[in-house]
Design an enzyme around this catalytic site. Structure first.
Site, PDB file in Angstrom:
ATOM      1  N   GLU A   1     -18.008 -31.765  60.845  1.00 53.12           N
ATOM      2  CA  GLU A   1     -19.173 -31.261  60.109  1.00 53.12           C
ATOM      3  C   GLU A   1     -18.783 -30.145  59.144  1.00 53.12           C
ATOM      4  O   GLU A   1     -19.539 -29.822  58.218  1.00 53.12           O
ATOM      5  CB  GLU A   1     -20.254 -30.779  61.068  1.00 53.12           C
TER       6      GLU A   1
ATOM      7  N   HIS B   1     -23.258 -32.133  65.283  1.00 55.11           N
ATOM      8  CA  HIS B   1     -22.986 -30.808  65.820  1.00 55.11           C
ATOM      9  C   HIS B   1     -22.898 -30.835  67.354  1.00 55.11           C
ATOM     10  O   HIS B   1     -23.685 -31.535  67.990  1.00 55.11           O
ATOM     11  CB  HIS B   1     -24.110 -29.852  65.396  1.00 55.11           C
TER      12      HIS B   1
ATOM     13  N   LYS C   1       6.130 -41.712  67.381  1.00 58.34           N
ATOM     14  CA  LYS C   1       5.861 -40.357  66.882  1.00 58.34           C
ATOM     15  C   LYS C   1       4.519 -39.849  67.386  1.00 58.34           C
ATOM     16  O   LYS C   1       4.406 -38.727  67.885  1.00 58.34           O
ATOM     17  CB  LYS C   1       5.905 -40.369  65.351  1.00 58.34           C
TER      18      LYS C   1
ATOM     19  N   CYS D   1       7.327 -48.750  61.765  1.00 60.13           N
ATOM     20  CA  CYS D   1       6.147 -48.099  62.334  1.00 60.13           C
ATOM     21  C   CYS D   1       6.089 -48.253  63.853  1.00 60.13           C
ATOM     22  O   CYS D   1       5.932 -47.280  64.581  1.00 60.13           O
ATOM     23  CB  CYS D   1       4.886 -48.671  61.705  1.00 60.13           C
TER      24      CYS D   1
ATOM     25  N   CYS E   1       5.532 -44.537  63.357  1.00 60.78           N
ATOM     26  CA  CYS E   1       4.189 -44.055  63.689  1.00 60.78           C
ATOM     27  C   CYS E   1       3.884 -44.076  65.181  1.00 60.78           C
ATOM     28  O   CYS E   1       3.352 -43.102  65.729  1.00 60.78           O
ATOM     29  CB  CYS E   1       3.141 -44.910  62.972  1.00 60.78           C
TER      30      CYS E   1
ATOM     31  N   TYR F   1       7.429 -34.835  55.880  1.00 60.25           N
ATOM     32  CA  TYR F   1       6.488 -34.911  56.995  1.00 60.25           C
ATOM     33  C   TYR F   1       7.174 -35.434  58.247  1.00 60.25           C
ATOM     34  O   TYR F   1       6.828 -35.048  59.368  1.00 60.25           O
ATOM     35  CB  TYR F   1       5.259 -35.750  56.629  1.00 60.25           C
TER      36      TYR F   1
ATOM     37  N   GLU G   1       6.964 -33.303  61.588  1.00 65.99           N
ATOM     38  CA  GLU G   1       6.322 -33.919  62.748  1.00 65.99           C
ATOM     39  C   GLU G   1       7.258 -33.896  63.962  1.00 65.99           C
ATOM     40  O   GLU G   1       6.838 -33.552  65.074  1.00 65.99           O
ATOM     41  CB  GLU G   1       5.913 -35.357  62.420  1.00 65.99           C
TER      42      GLU G   1
END
Length: 606
Positions: A586, A581, A184, A176, A181, A318, A322
């Site tokens: 939302e 908002h 990346k 990672c 991670c 993925y 990615e």
């Protein structure tokens, strides 16, 4: 799916047993027979026409006998390699598949009351350590420090990075931090910054001149790698501050309490421990074709000294998408070679939307092909010949077709622990292996999500049970994840296909909405791009089974909903939640249109 020739006894036996299972379990298994009139016709289909070579599992490539058995997504009359999920094997493998299919499943133990097999641990043992963690990734580091916190007095972490086939190495911290991670996400962010400058600045009144933003791979790489080296150093300091011994050595089991360890100079010695934790993670699967050694992997891309240039990303995982996303975003000519479908295991509707978005943003796709040959041309460039006989030349070929647990040379056979011949992973019950004092967490564990936070949480949970008296098991349900493609994808819970399969199409409701993020709304180049959200609900209980979100900052949006899912979130809870908002989050709490209604799912204004 079972294929063979009509008079083959082994084929007939396989059909008979599988058909019996389909009668007993009609909702779980359907048998599709592909019968050939003669041995010659069968071998022509399997070998000469190359069906076996199109199956991803390397075992299939050398299979010559009858039957040839696999599982697939659909019950098609014609064998389709793109639909293959898993290669089962021949007759004996099929019989073993049927035995395992009929085995009673272990009943899940009540959360809070897990009982583990006694591993013989005693605080007054005479071993060198209470616990030795093999692997210095996120999960192993978390487990080692937690063990000390829970009362263990002698804990060590073994970490030794074997170079990638291209020679790439890195420091303490695991995949990672070093080759996953962290780099990346930073390179993904670089692509987002570049796109924001080019796509949005003019619309928001910012002038960048006539030229596009330029990018220096070398500067980005240097800064990213310097950040990682800083993390490597902090991990070393953190271990010392938590009284954990760090050993930069490669370990192999001699017996259940002894490791043979070898340092970087090749000097061997032995250490003993009452308990061991295997947390070695995984390594990328290499490209199995002529010239495959010319390709790099995710172990190499983030530390490339010079820009990758025109790049082919092999695979639809993925990781592949990615990398393709940020490379294209930074301005590199990028192509993805897809054998079957994008993002297998994820929600299909969302995966398809990601593919469309990436195509709109400059990523090219070559569908239903795999590389058959790589060869150097024009100095260091690579000519790729594909399975459809097409050819192209690239500066870099990045392979991301899967990962296997790094257990091959761990000596598990010396302690009676079996690793899967398919992917090297270890079967466990509550992280405990067949050898009671040897445990496993993270990517090395069978049926475990390959996610860093999962390994960390599992390591913490295990150490609390081993040394702190806890009875709480690791909960592997409803775990959030995000795919950092150019349009980010956050998800938790069931994909739509999984929900339909488990609960039945008539028993679930799908709420969905398409929307344009406010940040994109006045940028002409983004006018055709949309975000998307979907909530899957159990009609009988109103319980939310899955949430899916495509849009900016998807991981940040999804994290809070993951906590809610852990607490039994219902759709009424979402309806009763007042949204913030204007935000994109939302959109999840304001959904009202169902797929079954057939109404337009596009969002309106305020």
């Amino acid at each position: 799916h079972i294929a063979g020739w009509a008079t083959c006894g082994f084929y007939k036996r396989g059909v008979s047993v599988l058909s019996s299972l389909s009668i007993l379990f009609p909702t779980r298994i359907k048998v599709v027979e592909h019968e050939y009139a003669s041995r010659e016709e069968y071998r022509s289909w399997l070998i000469e026409k190359g069906f076996r070579d199109e199956v991803q599992d390397s075992r299939a490539h050398s299979h010559t006998s009858s039957p040839f058995v696999w599982t697939a997504k659909r019950a098609t009359a014609k064998p389709l390699s793109k639909d293959v999920i898993d290669f089962v094997g021949g007759c004996d493998d099929t019989m073993e598949f049927c035995r395992k299919f009929c085995e009673p499943k272990a009943v899940e133990e009540d959360v809070g009351g897990v009982t583990m097999v006694d591993d013989g641990y005693s605080p007054d043992h005479e071993f060198d350590y209470d616990l030795v963690v093999i692997g210095g990734g996120s999960g192993g580091l978390a487990a080692s420090k937690e063990a000390v916190k829970q009362g263990a007095t002698k804990v060590a972490v073994l970490d030794f990075v074997k170079p990638s086939p291209k020679g790439s190495t890195w420091g303490l911290g695991g995949t990672c931090v070093n080759v996953g991670c962290i780099p990346k996400k930073m390179m993904h962010n670089a692509a987002i910054i570049k796109e924001t400058i080019e796509a949005d600045s003019a619309a928001f009144g910012l002038s960048t001149g006539e030229s596009k933003a330029t990018h220096s791979w070398e500067n980005m790489r240097t800064n990213v790698q310097n950040h990682i080296k800083g993390l490597n150093f902090k991990y070393r300091v953190n271990l010392r501050e938590n009284s954990v011994t760090y050993l930069n050595k490669l370990g192999t089991f001699k017996d259940q309490h002894t490791l043979t360890v070898v340092d970087k100079k090749g000097r061997a010695s032995e250490i003993t421990a009452a308990r061991f934790l295997v947390a070695v993670g995984g390594r990328p699967t290499t490209l199995d074709c002529e010239g495959g050694e010319l390709a790099i992997s995710s172990d190499d891309i983030f530390s490339l000294e010079k820009s990758p240039g025109k790049t082919l990303c092999v695979g639809a995982s993925y990781i592949s998408l990615e990398c393709a996303g940020f490379l294209a975003g930074l301005g590199y000519d990028t192509t993805v070679a897809v054998r079957s479908i994008l993002l297998r295991g994820f929600d299909r509707e969302c995966a398809d939307k990601i593919g469309s978005y990436m195509e709109d943003h400059g990523v090219k796709f070559k569908n239903e092909v795999v590389p058959k040959k790589l060869e150097k041309v024009d100095g260091e460039r690579i000519k790729v010949t594909f399975s459809d006989s097409s050819e192209d030349i690239y500066d870099t070929v990045l392979v991301a077709i899967g990962r296997s647990a790094d257990t091959e040379k761990l000596g598990l056979e010396n302690v009676g622990v079996k690793a899967s011949p398919r992917n090297g992973k270890i079967a466990t019950v509550h992280e405990q292996t067949e050898c009671p004092n040897i445990y496993a967490i993270g990517d090395v564990m069978e049926n475990c999500p390959e996610l860093t936070p999962v390994a960390i949480q599992a390591g913490l949970s295990l150490s609390r049970r081993l040394f702190g008296g806890s009875k709480e098991p690791m909960d592997y349900k409803n775990i959030c994840t995000t795919v950092f493609t150019p349009i980010e994808y956050g998800t938790v819970g069931y994909a739509e296909e999984e929900a339909v399969e488990k609960f039945g199409k008539d028993n679930i409701e799908i709420y969905h909405k398409s929307f344009i993020p406010l940040e994109w709304s006045i940028s002409e180049s983004r006018s055709h791009s949309e975000g998307f959200s979907k909530v899957i609900v159990d009609k009988s209980s109103d319980k939310v089974l899955g949430i899916h979100f495509l849009g900016p900052n998807a991981g940040e949006v999804m994290q809070g909903f993951g906590a809610a899912m852990k607490k039994g979130l219902t759709f009424k809870d979402l309806e009763d939640t007042v949204g913030i908002h204007p935000t994109i989050a939302e959109e999840i709490v304001t959904m009202a249109v169902t797929k079954s209604s057939g109404e337009d799912a596009a969002a309106g204004g305020c």
